[in-house]
Scaffold this motif. Structure first.
Motif, PDB file in Angstrom:
ATOM      1  N   LYS A 244      72.174  11.402  56.710  1.00 31.13           N
ATOM      2  CA  LYS A 244      70.780  11.142  57.079  1.00 31.13           C
ATOM      3  C   LYS A 244      70.276  12.115  58.140  1.00 31.13           C
ATOM      4  O   LYS A 244      69.507  11.751  59.035  1.00 31.13           O
ATOM      5  CB  LYS A 244      70.613   9.700  57.556  1.00 31.13           C
ATOM      6  CG  LYS A 244      70.941   8.667  56.483  1.00 31.13           C
ATOM      7  CD  LYS A 244      70.705   7.258  56.969  1.00 31.13           C
ATOM      8  CE  LYS A 244      71.028   6.251  55.860  1.00 31.13           C
ATOM      9  NZ  LYS A 244      70.790   4.867  56.273  1.00 31.13           N
ATOM     10  N   VAL A 245      70.680  13.357  57.975  1.00 29.07           N
ATOM     11  CA  VAL A 245      70.234  14.445  58.860  1.00 29.07           C
ATOM     12  C   VAL A 245      69.879  15.629  57.976  1.00 29.07           C
ATOM     13  O   VAL A 245      70.647  15.996  57.070  1.00 29.07           O
ATOM     14  CB  VAL A 245      71.318  14.832  59.884  1.00 29.07           C
ATOM     15  CG1 VAL A 245      70.884  16.052  60.694  1.00 29.07           C
ATOM     16  CG2 VAL A 245      71.628  13.662  60.810  1.00 29.07           C
ATOM     17  N   LEU A 246      68.715  16.223  58.236  1.00 28.12           N
ATOM     18  CA  LEU A 246      68.291  17.400  57.486  1.00 28.12           C
ATOM     19  C   LEU A 246      68.732  18.641  58.274  1.00 28.12           C
ATOM     20  O   LEU A 246      68.228  18.903  59.378  1.00 28.12           O
ATOM     21  CB  LEU A 246      66.771  17.399  57.285  1.00 28.12           C
ATOM     22  CG  LEU A 246      66.179  18.608  56.570  1.00 28.12           C
ATOM     23  CD1 LEU A 246      66.755  18.737  55.161  1.00 28.12           C
ATOM     24  CD2 LEU A 246      64.654  18.530  56.527  1.00 28.12           C
ATOM     25  N   ILE A 247      69.698  19.355  57.716  1.00 29.03           N
ATOM     26  CA  ILE A 247      70.207  20.581  58.355  1.00 29.03           C
ATOM     27  C   ILE A 247      69.422  21.756  57.782  1.00 29.03           C
ATOM     28  O   ILE A 247      69.527  22.065  56.599  1.00 29.03           O
ATOM     29  CB  ILE A 247      71.711  20.745  58.117  1.00 29.03           C
ATOM     30  CG1 ILE A 247      72.472  19.499  58.603  1.00 29.03           C
ATOM     31  CG2 ILE A 247      72.209  21.999  58.787  1.00 29.03           C
ATOM     32  CD1 ILE A 247      72.328  19.237  60.072  1.00 29.03           C
ATOM     33  N   VAL A 248      68.638  22.399  58.658  1.00 27.36           N
ATOM     34  CA  VAL A 248      67.807  23.522  58.233  1.00 27.36           C
ATOM     35  C   VAL A 248      68.573  24.812  58.519  1.00 27.36           C
ATOM     36  O   VAL A 248      69.016  25.047  59.645  1.00 27.36           O
ATOM     37  CB  VAL A 248      66.454  23.514  58.962  1.00 27.36           C
ATOM     38  CG1 VAL A 248      65.599  24.696  58.503  1.00 27.36           C
ATOM     39  CG2 VAL A 248      65.730  22.192  58.728  1.00 27.36           C
ATOM     40  N   ASP A 249      68.707  25.607  57.440  1.00 27.30           N
ATOM     41  CA  ASP A 249      69.332  26.921  57.603  1.00 27.30           C
ATOM     42  C   ASP A 249      68.399  27.965  57.011  1.00 27.30           C
ATOM     43  O   ASP A 249      67.176  27.740  56.947  1.00 27.30           O
ATOM     44  CB  ASP A 249      70.720  26.925  56.948  1.00 27.30           C
ATOM     45  CG  ASP A 249      70.665  26.411  55.505  1.00 27.30           C
ATOM     46  OD1 ASP A 249      69.558  26.381  54.927  1.00 27.30           O
ATOM     47  OD2 ASP A 249      71.713  26.022  54.960  1.00 27.30           O
ATOM     48  N   ASN A 250      68.943  29.088  56.594  1.00 20.08           N
ATOM     49  CA  ASN A 250      68.088  30.164  56.092  1.00 20.08           C
ATOM     50  C   ASN A 250      67.620  29.937  54.653  1.00 20.08           C
ATOM     51  O   ASN A 250      66.981  30.804  54.069  1.00 20.08           O
ATOM     52  CB  ASN A 250      68.787  31.516  56.211  1.00 20.08           C
ATOM     53  CG  ASN A 250      70.139  31.518  55.500  1.00 20.08           C
ATOM     54  OD1 ASN A 250      70.515  30.536  54.846  1.00 20.08           O
ATOM     55  ND2 ASN A 250      70.880  32.613  55.639  1.00 20.08           N
TER      56      ASN A 250
END
Length: 772
Positions: A244-250
């Motif tokens: 339940k965590v949105l991990i933003v990468d490239n």
């Protein structure tokens, strides 16, 4: 002193020594603060407190040290000698943070801040020390207090990008809004009524270090009456599943903002991004823009109750009879399904997508009556509408009799962008005529092309004019449910009833569906009508079919009835039976009455009073006395009779001395001259038998005729009473008689009595007794 007393005294001293607790030492007796050091790390073990003294940069009056926004937790290290941490307290000078002490040991203290918004706040920590080991009654701790400052938030995640198109950061760049978006002259004006949703793409700059962890995102409208936005898309899947965590990468992560407009107007949309551990160090982000909601009527949309008929919705307006909230249109009770025809104006053409239609009952009262739903049709799942009519079918599923208000929504795609929904309302009369039920005179299984010939789709056929002959005692019908026309694939039927006009017959019913049951689609059942005629002649037969709450259906036909008791011999037989029954009833009644009177008399006797019982006993005694007296009287009379018989016998013997022939002549000629020979009440007839005996004793007389029995054996010529002279024959008879009499008298013999005379006397006595 005895040995026993010595051991008791020794035991007392040992117990007193074990129970002794030394009094607590005063605060001045505590370990000196020179033995306490507190630092921010093991490398700097005394940069906060050294030898019990607080460093100037951590003084409570003017702290200088500042904890950065990136530091979410702080660990303090304590060095103590012969001392222990008894307690600790922490506080903040503002509500920007919610500080707390997570863990405490003799050597470490862990502090968490929990920033709520950006700013600088003063944190004060107090630690209480005491002796080691802790006594059972520990003293008040000696406190050491120090302070420092905490910075919450105030920084943006460098390298974070947000845009309306993948790979383009036209909203946020480096964690900050772009000048174009901030001005509100670009994208805010483009998000007009034609846009049903708004895409957002998350990513990190390829040159940025690390990743950006987002804890949650949210969206809201400043005017909920205009739009109620919601979120969807792949990015939302990560936020709602797994960690339940949105991990933003490239790479680009997409989230769609769906406006869900409600009416024509405009509102501000606020999109919020909350990082993991907000304000430690990164602040939450908020993006705003303006949304213009559509909802205009689709001008080319058409809705009608028949193909080519636009009697419901036409040219963007709704007919008043189909008003959404207060409709006037009523669909009849026998209409189980309503078909709507949808199309676009054939002259303008075009193409319009619609969502799956929505059909509901208006309120709870209507929902209790019916439960409308979509039936299979062209647009049951939505689709494209053209100038060719397509269907939407509504099935009502009535539950009880009553009026059900139904509403239907036809939403355009995109929703309210710019066209609003078509909203239609009407009323459904639940009940009415039953539909979907077919009745056959012969089983449809036996037919090559089964067609109902009695009732079709709940309606009795006009050409059904069946008549039952006199020989037909019963008639069988077959019933089936047509699931394509009925409200459902099964339908309950009540018990089948019926009768005849003028009480001409009393029909009874049998068969699989006669007691009631469930009709299933395509399953044939039957019921048989047995007439049970009561009178001779034509009678009208009717049968009632009742299904659930629908109106009953009546089947009628004629039956030629004949009953035996309507014939002449039947009437005679019934009359005889009735007469015999009445006679038997009268006989039984009489017998019962007699038994009842006898039982009543016996009961009266048994229940009589003692006086009445004594009267009965006296009556019985009197009757017994009278019976004895009667018996004595009869006995006396018998004796008198016997005495009279003896007297007569005596007189008979005396009469034998009299001259027989002379007496006979005298009695014949002058019987009254001999009355003195008899006693009072007697007559010469009494001696009839004696005279016969005299005649018999005069043997040899020649002048006695053969008929002497009739004239007593005497002739008038033989007896001359006047002269007293006898003829020669008479003289001879007399001499013979005298000679006989003289012999009998001389010899002293007596004549024996005749037994017949005794029997005659006995007979007379018996006759007198019977008369008595």
């Amino acid at each position: 002193m005895s040995i026993f007393s010595f051991f008791l005294l020794l035991l007392f001293f040992v117990c007193e020594s074990l129970a002794f607790v030394p009094p607590p030492r005063p605060a001045s007796a505590l370990p000196v603060t020179d033995n306490i050091d507190i630092g921010t790390s093991l490398d700097f073990p005394a940069d906060i407190v050294a030898k019990g003294k607080v460093m100037p940069s951590y003084s409570s009056s003017a702290p200088v040290m500042v904890v950065s926004a990136a530091e979410r937790e702080t660990t303090l290290y304590a060095t103590v000698i012969d001392a222990a941490i008894y307690a600790e307290r922490i506080s903040a000078s503002s509500t920007l943070v919610n500080p707390s002490i997570l863990t405490t040991t003799d050597n470490t203290i862990v502090i968490s801040y929990g920033c709520t918004r950006a700013g600088l706040v003063t944190i004060t920590v107090a630690v209480g020390f005491g002796p080691r080991p802790k006594p059972s009654l520990p003293p008040a701790p000696q406190w050491i207090t120090f302070s420092y400052k905490k910075q919450c938030g105030g920084s943006y995640r460098s390298g974070f990008r947000l845009g309306t198109t993948a790979g383009i950061a036209d909203i946020l760049r480096g964690g900050q809004e772009t000048l174009e978006w901030e001005s509100g002259d670009n994208l805010s004006s483009e998000s007009d009524e034609t846009a049903p949703s708004f895409p957002l793409f998350f990513s990190m700059d390829s040159l940025a270090d690390g990743k950006f962890a987002i804890q949650s995102v949210s969206v809201q409208s400043t005017n909920p009456g205009v739009a109620v936005p919601s979120l969807e898309g792949p990015g939302m899947m990560e936020l709602t599943t797994g960690s339940k965590v949105l991990i933003v990468d490239n790479t680009n992560k997409e989230i769609q903002v769906v406006y869900n407009c409600l009416r024509v107007d405009q509102t501000n949309i606020i999109f919020n991004i909350t990082p993991v551990f907000p304000y430690e160090p990164f602040e939450p982000l908020s993006v705003r823009w303006r949304k213009k909601c559509g909802g205009y009527p689709q001008p080319d949309f058409r809705v009608g109750t028949a193909a080519g008929l636009y009697d419901i919705w036409n040219k963007g307006s709704l007919h008043e009879d189909w008003e959404f909230q207060s409709p006037k249109t009523v669909r009849s009770g026998d209409e189980r399904r309503t078909i709507f025809y949808v199309s676009l104006d054939k002259y303008t053409g075009g193409y319009q997508m619609i969502e799956p239609p929505i059909v509901v009952a208006k309120d709870n009262a209507s929902l209790a009556i019916c439960s409308p739903s979509l039936a299979p049709s062209d647009l049951v799942n939505g689709g494209g509408v053209t100038n060719q009519p397509q269907t939407i079918e509504v099935d009502y599923k009535c539950r009880m009799k009553g009026m059900c208000y139904v509403q239907m929504y036809i939403n355009m795609e995109p929703h309210m962008s710019p066209y609003g929904p078509v909203q239609i309302g009407w009323q459904k009369d639940c009940g009415g005529r039953v539909v979907g039920i077919d009745v056959y005179s012969t089983s449809p299984v036996e037919k090559t092309a089964p067609v109902p010939d009695v009732m079709r789709n709940g309606r009795v056929l006009s050409n059904f004019n069946y008549t039952a002959s006199r020989e037909e005692k019963m008639t069988t019908f077959h019933i089936a449910l047509n699931g394509q026309k009925a409200a459902s694939t099964k339908q309950s039927v009540a018990k089948i009833t019926g009768g005849c006009t003028d009480d001409g017959c009393s029909p009874s019913f049998s068969g699989t569906i006669a007691p009631g049951g469930i009709l299933l689609d395509g399953v044939v059942q039957n019921f048989t009508v047995k007439y049970n005629c009561r009178q001779t002649g034509w009678v009208e037969v009717y049968v009632t079919l009742k299904s659930e709450f629908y109106e009953p259906v009546y089947l009628t036909w004629y039956k030629d009835c004949w009953v035996w008791y309507d014939t002449a011999w039947g009437v005679l037989l019934i009359t005889f039976i009735i007469a015999a029954g009445v006679g038997l009833l009268i006989l039984i009644t009489v017998k019962l009455c007699q038994r009842t009177k006898a039982f009543k008399w016996l009961s009266d006797i048994k229940n009589a009073e003692p006086e009445y019982q004594s009267l009965l006993e006296a009556a019985e005694e009197e009757a017994e006395k009278e019976a004895k007296e009667e018996e004595a009287r009869l006995k006396k009379m018998a004796e008198e009779k016997k005495q009279a018989a003896a007297d007569r016998a005596k007189r008979k013997r005396q009469m034998k001395t009299i001259d027989g022939p002379k007496v006979r002549r005298r009695r014949r000629d002058r019987p009254h001259d001999y009355d003195d020979l008899y006693e009072e009440g007697e007559t010469p007839l009494h001696d009839l038998r004696e005279l016969r005996r005299v005649k018999g004793s005069s043997q040899g007389t020649d002048d006695i005729d053969e008929d002497e029995d009739e004239d007593f054996g005497m002739d008038a010529t033989d007896l001359d009473l006047e002269s007293g002279e006898l003829s020669g024959g008479d003289q001879e008879l007399r001499s013979m008689g005298n000679g006989d009499e003289s012999e009998q008298l001389d010899d002293g013999e007596e004549e024996e009595e005749d037994p017949a005379d005794d029997e005659e006397v006995a007979s007379e006595l018996s006759s007198d007794d019977r008369k008595r």
